[in-house]
Design an enzyme around this catalytic site. Structure first.
Site, PDB file in Angstrom:
ATOM      1  N   LYS A   1       0.849  -1.205   0.000  1.00  0.00           N
ATOM      2  CA  LYS A   1       0.000   0.000   0.000  1.00  0.00           C
ATOM      3  C   LYS A   1       0.891   1.264   0.000  1.00  0.00           C
ATOM      4  CE  LYS A   1      -3.632  -2.709   2.014  1.00  0.00           C
ATOM      5  NZ  LYS A   1      -4.866  -2.772   2.772  1.00  0.00           N
TER       6      LYS A   1
ATOM      7  N   HIS B   1      -8.365  -3.193  -6.347  1.00  0.00           N
ATOM      8  CA  HIS B   1      -8.355  -3.347  -4.887  1.00  0.00           C
ATOM      9  C   HIS B   1      -9.503  -2.519  -4.309  1.00  0.00           C
ATOM     10  CE1 HIS B   1      -7.176  -2.946  -0.717  1.00  0.00           C
ATOM     11  NE2 HIS B   1      -6.414  -4.019  -0.889  1.00  0.00           N
TER      12      HIS B   1
HETATM   13  P1  PGA Z   1      -4.450  -6.486   5.375  1.00  0.00           P
HETATM   14  O1  PGA Z   1      -4.689  -5.946   3.884  1.00  0.00           O
HETATM   15  O2  PGA Z   1      -3.675  -7.772   5.270  1.00  0.00           O
HETATM   16  O3  PGA Z   1      -3.669  -5.400   6.060  1.00  0.00           O
HETATM   17  O4  PGA Z   1      -5.798  -6.713   5.981  1.00  0.00           O
HETATM   18  C1  PGA Z   1      -4.947  -6.818   2.815  1.00  0.00           C
HETATM   19  C2  PGA Z   1      -5.149  -6.051   1.532  1.00  0.00           C
HETATM   20  O5  PGA Z   1      -5.776  -4.984   1.547  1.00  0.00           O
HETATM   21  O6  PGA Z   1      -4.692  -6.484   0.464  1.00  0.00           O
END
Ligand code: PGA
Length: 271
Positions: free
Chosen positions: A16, A104
């Protein structure tokens, strides 16, 4: 628990908007050290850093021949032009990116990415010769209203509209229930299995049983070292899309190890 399978599992790290390129180098180096003891013939690993990190990460993967696929988090469905802030598939390909997350839920919810643009982006990724990881998943409200299957059917069908017949081998789906992303509350392995099996059945009816049988379907949403093994032990869960836990080399490599350990024989030798 263990399983054998003809679908090679993928553990994908979605960073991210975290880590600048210097921090990215440090994480990659730490991960590389840990992967030395991991059996990467049983599991594929990808990382999806921010755009500004791609060049540095590419350099390390190439120089050290790391068993890591370079991925991006998003791209435009368009080739070039006056689209401020966007990045094209061609630009990613020049940086040796092999895989792109498409649609996403954060792109869908925060940046208005519609099912139609998701399909167009998947199409652009495929025509550029890259692999598309299409993300789908329901909100908490949709889940509470019993609409999970309906939402998944709509999103998967819409995304497949952008996938030319014969190109399905370059597509993965990731089931990411929105209520599980970044909350610490993952879907149970049973719920993940039910949703991934539903996605496979939609692919089967839209395309064919044999296409559905080879397509990999990931689970994402608060996947962690302690639930990784149970999740991928499920018949239709072929790997994990990992957010928060991929930012730490120890937890990400522990998840890769858990997935590798779950696959009893080298991938490709199974059922
Ligand atoms: P997370 O995110 O593992 O922090 O829950 C997963 C994603 O959004 O791909």
């Amino acid at each position: 628990m263990s399983r054998t399978n003809h679908r090679i599992p993928l553990v994908a790290g979605n960073w991210k908007m975290n880590l600048d390129h210097v921090e990215a180098i440090h994480l990659l180096q730490a991960l590389a050290l840990r992967l030395r003891t991991t059996d990467t013939t049983k599991v594929e690993v990808s990382v999806h850093p921010p755009f500004t990190d791609l060049r540095s990460v590419e350099g390390i993967i190439g120089a050290d021949e790391l068993p890591i696929t370079l991925g991006a988090q998003h791209c435009s469905h368009l080739e070039s032009g006056a689209f401020t802030g966007e990045v094209s598939v061609g630009m990613l390909r020049r940086l040796s990116v092999k895989m792109v997350l498409v649609g996403h839920s954060e792109r869908r919810e925060l940046y208005g990415m519609t099912d139609e643009v998701v399909a167009q982006t998947a199409g652009a990724v495929l025509s550029g010769g890259l692999i598309a990881v299409v993300c789908v998943g329901e909100t908490a409200e949709q889940r509470d209203a019993g609409e999970t299957n309906e939402v998944l059917t709509r999103q998967v069908t819409a995304a497949l509209a952008g996938v030319p017949k014969g190109a399905e081998a370059s597509v993965l789906f990731a089931y990411e229930p929105i209520w599980a992303i970044g909350t610490g509350v993952a879907a149970t392995e049973v719920d993940a299995q039910v949703a991934c099996a539903h996605i496979r059945s939609v692919i089967s009816s839209e395309r064919s049983a044999s296409v559905a049988d080879v397509m990999r379907i990931l689970y994402g949403g608060s996947a962690k070292p302690d639930n990784a093994g149970d999740l991928v032990a499920q018949e239709d869960v072929d790997g994990l899309l990992v957010g928060g836990a991929s930012l730490d080399a120890e937890s990400f490599s522990a998840m890769i190890d858990a997935v590798a350990a779950c696959y009893g024989s080298p991938a490709g030798n199974g059922k």
